[in-house]
Design an enzyme around this catalytic site. Structure first.
Site, PDB file in Angstrom:
ATOM      1  N   PHE A 139      42.374  34.088  31.418  1.00  0.00           N
ATOM      2  CA  PHE A 139      41.984  35.071  31.919  1.00  0.00           C
ATOM      3  C   PHE A 139      40.696  35.812  31.575  1.00  0.00           C
ATOM      4  O   PHE A 139      40.527  36.237  30.542  1.00  0.00           O
ATOM      5  CB  PHE A 139      43.762  36.239  31.413  1.00  0.00           C
ATOM      6  CG  PHE A 139      43.607  36.615  32.889  1.00  0.00           C
ATOM      7  CD1 PHE A 139      43.992  36.672  34.042  1.00  0.00           C
ATOM      8  CD2 PHE A 139      43.746  37.877  32.181  1.00  0.00           C
ATOM      9  CE1 PHE A 139      44.190  37.834  34.919  1.00  0.00           C
ATOM     10  CE2 PHE A 139      43.608  39.075  33.118  1.00  0.00           C
ATOM     11  CZ  PHE A 139      44.250  38.996  33.831  1.00  0.00           C
ATOM     12  N   ASP A 224      34.843  36.368  25.001  1.00  0.00           N
ATOM     13  CA  ASP A 224      35.628  37.077  25.879  1.00  0.00           C
ATOM     14  C   ASP A 224      37.243  38.081  24.333  1.00  0.00           C
ATOM     15  O   ASP A 224      37.974  37.349  24.934  1.00  0.00           O
ATOM     16  CB  ASP A 224      36.812  36.948  26.965  1.00  0.00           C
ATOM     17  CG  ASP A 224      37.351  37.903  28.103  1.00  0.00           C
ATOM     18  OD1 ASP A 224      37.734  39.238  27.625  1.00  0.00           O
ATOM     19  OD2 ASP A 224      38.371  37.803  29.089  1.00  0.00           O
ATOM     20  N   LYS A 253      40.781  46.285  26.399  1.00  0.00           N
ATOM     21  CA  LYS A 253      42.175  47.051  25.488  1.00  0.00           C
ATOM     22  C   LYS A 253      42.731  47.539  24.570  1.00  0.00           C
ATOM     23  O   LYS A 253      42.741  49.328  24.916  1.00  0.00           O
ATOM     24  CB  LYS A 253      43.006  45.789  25.473  1.00  0.00           C
ATOM     25  CG  LYS A 253      43.817  44.596  26.842  1.00  0.00           C
ATOM     26  CD  LYS A 253      44.693  43.929  26.812  1.00  0.00           C
ATOM     27  CE  LYS A 253      45.163  43.116  27.815  1.00  0.00           C
ATOM     28  NZ  LYS A 253      44.302  42.467  28.499  1.00  0.00           N
TER      29      LYS A 253
HETATM   30  C1  LIG Z   1      43.589  41.370  29.961  1.00  0.00           C
HETATM   31  C2  LIG Z   1      42.309  40.957  29.850  1.00  0.00           C
HETATM   32  C3  LIG Z   1      41.649  41.003  30.848  1.00  0.00           C
HETATM   33  C4  LIG Z   1      41.047  42.224  31.666  1.00  0.00           C
HETATM   34  O1  LIG Z   1      41.124  43.439  31.202  1.00  0.00           O
HETATM   35  P1  LIG Z   1      41.941  44.875  33.035  1.00  0.00           P
HETATM   36  O2  LIG Z   1      41.581  46.360  32.230  1.00  0.00           O
HETATM   37  O3  LIG Z   1      43.036  44.275  33.074  1.00  0.00           O
HETATM   38  O4  LIG Z   1      40.394  44.430  33.451  1.00  0.00           O
HETATM   39  C5  LIG Z   1      40.263  40.098  30.340  1.00  0.00           C
HETATM   40  N1  LIG Z   1      40.142  39.009  29.454  1.00  0.00           N
HETATM   41  C6  LIG Z   1      41.076  38.915  28.480  1.00  0.00           C
HETATM   42  C7  LIG Z   1      41.335  38.454  27.558  1.00  0.00           C
HETATM   43  C8  LIG Z   1      42.496  40.184  28.517  1.00  0.00           C
HETATM   44  O5  LIG Z   1      43.010  39.521  28.392  1.00  0.00           O
END
Ligand SMILES: *Cc1c(COP(=O)(O)O)cnc(C)c1O
Length: 416
Positions: A139, A224, A253
């Site tokens: 994700f 990421d 986050k």
């Molecule tokens: C939550 C998340 C995202 C997206 O972040 P947003 O602030 O919702 O755009 C991308 N990568 C990972 C691994 C995430 O947990």
């Protein structure tokens, strides 16, 4: 003006229906506790989806926010500002990074990382070096580019046409990556621990192998760390725990402890491809966000806090194992630091949302990571007493769930 009360029901009347929020409306929080409109209290093992790393209303973050709030909120990127420069300098001191780009969400940081990888390849590899490799499941956010890179049909269906040049291979499967990576690959993007997709850690060999394959094919390695960053795994960034350094790292986050901010970290050589005007955002590097994130980072970089995360990990696991000895609802308990996944047994598969609901009724907030995994991502400084109190509520919730809604008898299902 309509003066009728603000309730959960109003959501259905005035908001787009792409979320299914719980029945309560929280109105204030302190540390790892929240209170709803009725004054009922909740212990927070969800942390606003791995965001409120220092709990709610941390005095140092409130002070940073109110102090900056009285001075300067926004100037845009036609001017620099002190909090942004200070935060970027600190991120460079604390990580491999030499350059920082600020944005406002995880998706935007990833969008920047992926665009930078393409641009860098244009500058150094030529027009054929376009391919981005990502892993399934994963994700990376909800922009059209990041959702396509994430590669989950449930998030892309109906939004076609999707951007091309993206290849997917199974997570933790090094031979699969080796089979598709080539000199046409410009970047590989990976979550060190899958967050949304079930709390699965990359193996050490996998991340080391990905790094080696990227080097071999001159592809950039993007970590990421939107969910794994900012102390979540017991290291300031998860790459530090693995000892595998990416070329680009994205974080969001927990970075602002609840104030929206994200960052893309990279080296000066790679950053050079982001020439003036090539990319940007109006809010990115906003003084308010950077002041809060700066205060958060100072607390998160403390080795004692990070050691505390690893200690609390053990406490959570011990408690969860105890609960599981009684109810046998979990097939596996896993995760790193305070990103914990409880995979349900076969009989409970598909029912992770029932656990959220039952927990909420007992005054506990938890998350899911897909239909089969209950996820915990509490504040990194949650006191041990609240861990125990929350686990007690979790145990009561599971006791009720088990007694009220015994799982479908698998033999009966198989016999049909
Ligand atoms: C939550 C998340 C995202 C997206 O972040 P947003 O602030 O919702 O755009 C991308 N990568 C990972 C691994 C995430 O947990």
């Amino acid at each position: 003006m309509n003066q009728s009360p603000i309730t959960r029901a109003l959501f259905d009347d005035v908001m787009t229906p792409n979320y299914a929020p719980a029945a309560i409306v929280p109105v204030c929080g302190e540390g790892s506790r929240l209170w709803d409109q009725e004054g009922r209290d909740y212990i927070d093992f969800a942390g606003g989806i791995a965001v409120t790393v220092l709990g709610h209303a941390h005095p140092k973050l409130v002070a940073a926010l109110t102090e900056q709030g009285q001075k300067l909120w926004h100037v845009s990127n036609v001017l620099v500002n002190e909090p942004a420069l200070k935060l970027a300098r600190r991120l460079c001191e604390l990580t491999f990074a030499e350059r920082v780009f600020f944005a406002n969400s995880g998706a935007e940081a990833n969008e920047a990382a992926l665009k930078l990888a393409r641009k860098y390849a244009t500058d150094h590899g030529g027009p054929d070096k376009r391919e981005i490799i990502a892993f399934t499941p994963s994700f990376h956010g909800r922009t059209l580019f990041t959702v396509t890179v994430g590669g989950q049909a449930k998030y892309t269906e109906g939004f076609e046409p999707l951007p091309p040049g993206i290849t997917h291979v199974p997570f933790n499967d090094l031979p699969a990556l080796a089979a598709v990576i080539s000199d046409r690959t410009c970047a590989v993007i990976v979550e060190p621990v899958l967050g949304e997709s079930g709390v699965v850690s990359a193996t050490q060999e996998f991340l080391e192998g990905v790094r080696a394959l990227c080097d071999q094919h001159r592809a950039l390695l993007i970590f990421d760390e939107v969910q794994t960053g900012n102390g979540r795994t017991g290291h300031l960034y998860a790459y530090m725990g693995y000892g595998v350094t990416p070329d680009i790292l994205t974080t969001a986050k927990g970075l602002g402890g609840g104030f929206p901010i994200s960052a893309m970290l990279t080296t000066s050589t790679i950053a050079a491809s982001l020439t003036v005007g090539s990319h940007g955002t109006t809010y990115g590097g906003n003084p308010l966000a950077c002041a809060v994130a700066g205060a958060a980072l100072e607390l998160l970089a403390d080795p004692a806090l990070l050691a505390g995360v690893r200690h609390k990990h053990e406490r959570f696991l011990a408690g969860l194992h105890r609960i599981n000895q009684r109810f046998k609802v979990f097939r596996e308990l896993r995760g790193k630091g305070l990103l914990l996944g409880c995979e349900l047994t076969e009989a409970w598969h598909g029912r992770s949302r029932d656990f959220i609901k039952a927990a909420l009724e007992e005054g506990l907030l938890v998350l899911v990571a897909g239909p089969d995994v209950v996820r915990l991502a509490p504040s990194l400084i949650i006191p041990d007493e609240l861990i125990e109190a929350g686990l007690q509520r979790f145990e009561q919730a599971i006791a009720r769930l088990v007694s009220e809604t015994a799982p479908v008898n698998q033999e009966v299902v198989d016999a049909r």
